[in-house]
Write an enzyme that holds these catalytic residues in place. Structure first.
Site, short mmCIF file in Angstrom:
data_model
loop_
_atom_site.label_atom_id
_atom_site.label_comp_id
_atom_site.label_asym_id
_atom_site.label_seq_id
_atom_site.Cartn_x
_atom_site.Cartn_y
_atom_site.Cartn_z
N ARG A 260 0.42 -1.12 0.30
CA ARG A 260 -0.55 -0.04 0.29
C ARG A 260 1.22 0.90 -0.39
O ARG A 260 1.32 1.38 0.89
CB ARG A 260 -0.93 -0.19 1.25
CG ARG A 260 -2.31 0.75 1.43
CD ARG A 260 -2.40 1.47 2.66
NE ARG A 260 -1.74 1.70 3.84
CZ ARG A 260 -1.87 1.58 4.63
NH1 ARG A 260 -2.20 0.31 5.03
NH2 ARG A 260 -1.35 2.15 5.66
N HIS A 264 -3.94 4.23 4.57
CA HIS A 264 -5.21 3.25 4.19
C HIS A 264 -6.15 3.93 4.10
O HIS A 264 -6.95 3.37 3.27
CB HIS A 264 -5.02 2.90 6.03
CG HIS A 264 -6.37 1.35 6.26
ND1 HIS A 264 -6.39 0.98 5.84
CD2 HIS A 264 -7.79 1.93 7.07
CE1 HIS A 264 -7.33 0.11 5.88
NE2 HIS A 264 -8.19 1.11 6.38
N TYR A 273 3.99 4.87 11.55
CA TYR A 273 3.71 3.86 11.60
C TYR A 273 4.81 2.69 10.88
O TYR A 273 5.86 1.68 11.12
CB TYR A 273 2.59 3.23 12.23
CG TYR A 273 1.84 3.14 10.78
CD1 TYR A 273 1.79 2.54 9.68
CD2 TYR A 273 0.55 3.80 10.89
CE1 TYR A 273 1.21 2.30 8.59
CE2 TYR A 273 -0.49 4.24 10.04
CZ TYR A 273 -0.23 3.25 8.97
OH TYR A 273 -0.96 2.88 7.31
#
Length: 363
Positions: A260, A264, A273
């Site tokens: 990805r 998100h 993160y």
């Protein structure tokens, strides 16, 4: 190609790959595909146009025109490859990120935006496109898809079902229950897991101790891991799995090993993160650039072709923006119209209550 890494850009050794990140064609003993120059150019066009739809939607959300958007950036090959493997009689069940599959199924891109703009509950007819409505509840669509596949089986139809989900969804009970039902009933279904390495902010190693495709063996059906950034491999592997489903050989789990590239959703900040070096490593595996490189190296396309695709993408983006901004707000009472296919006393009561509430603003 032979180094294993939990989330790195190196391909695991068991990965099915037909087109390297450098655009070199390679062979695989179990999966191969013979594509004409026209077909390769068509796949490239799909990849570019779908990415433009996605980027335009992200921009619209940033400008306040959409409430949220789930980007597919980096996952175009997994979606186009698998989507183009579907036949007209097959049925696809998406999550909320399968914009590329929707493109392959003929859904008007502007209809994808209605849900995220808050003007409809899904702007297309699933029966018309054999493409179900987007599913927000993580993993629930896998059970719906298995039920549909069992219906195909009982109708003795020559068709298959394919259901999409992410690596995080594999931790959901619904997904594991769907594996059980599909296995014991030998349902004609393909489970297509887009392993993009991150379930929102949780990395893959928080979801599993083994590669995801190996879980299939525990449920009694085959699994395969494919290079999710390789549109040729995704097409070849999915075609074979769908044909197995249609011919009574039961389910298959495909793990598309991809990444990805963006957030998100547009409410997420991935820089909190994950490290930038990981993203940079995966940029070298871009699904569009490897097909472009292959077309150049094999002299199957010239600069005029690439320029024409970019021009088409610009036109598509502008048209998508214009039609999105023109989408009308629905009538407030329309929310009750399609809850049930037949009249329902409780819905009628709630509609009357809401109508009375709205009427109070006219005083």
């Amino acid at each position: 190609m032979t180094q294993d890494a939990s989330r790195g850009a190196d391909a695991p050794p068991e990965l099915v790959q037909l087109l390297t990140p450098e655009g070199e064609r390679v062979e695989h003993p179990d999966y191969d595909i013979d594509l004409t120059s026209e077909e390769v150019r068509s796949l490239y066009r799909d990849l570019v146009l779908v990415r433009r739809i996605d980027l335009e939607a992200v921009a619209l959300q940033r400008q306040g025109e959409l409430g949220i958007w789930a980007s597919l950036l980096g996952q175009e090959a997994a979606q186009i490859g698998s989507g183009r493997a579907l036949t007209d009689s097959d049925m696809a069940f998406p999550t909320y990120r399968e914009h590329g599959v929707a493109w392959c199924r003929g859904v008007d891109p502007v209809k994808l935006l209605g849900l995220f703009r808050g003007v409809n509950h899904g702007g297309w007819d699933p029966k018309e496109h054999n493409f179900h409505l987007y599913t927000i509840v993580i993993g629930s669509q896998t059970l719906h898809a298995v039920g549909y596949a069992m219906g195909i089986q009982r109708d003795d139809a020559s068709a298959a079902t394919m259901v999409y989900f992410g690596d995080g969804a594999t931790s959901q009970g619904d997904v594991n229950e769907s594996f059980i039902w599909a296995s014991v009933f030998n349902a004609p279904i393909v489970f297509f897991c887009q392993n993009n390495q991150w379930a929102i902010s949780e990395p893959l190693e928080k979801q599993t101790r083994i590669p995801l495709y190996r879980r299939a063996s525990g449920f009694g059906f085959p699994g395969v891991r494919v290079d999710g950034n390789d549109v040729f491999a995704c097409l070849a592997v999915t075609r074979k799995a769908l044909e197995a489903a249609r011919t009574g050989q039961g389910p298959t789990l495909i793990e598309a090993f991809t990444y990805r590239m963006g957030a998100h959703t547009t409410t997420d900040d991935p820089t909190r993160y994950r490290v930038a070096s990981e993203l940079e490593a995966w940029k070298l595996k871009d699904p569009i650039e490897r097909v472009k490189s292959y077309l150049f190296k094999t002299e199957q396309a010239d600069q005029a072709f690439f320029d024409s695709v970019e021009a088409e993408a610009d036109q598509l983006g502008a048209d998508l923006r214009r039609r999105c901004l023109a989408m009308p707000d629905p009538e407030p009472l329309a929310i009750f119209d399609h809850v049930y296919s037949e009249p329902h006393a409780l819905i009628d009561q709630e509609r009357a209550q809401f109508a009375a509430y709205l009427e109070g603003f006219r005083d």
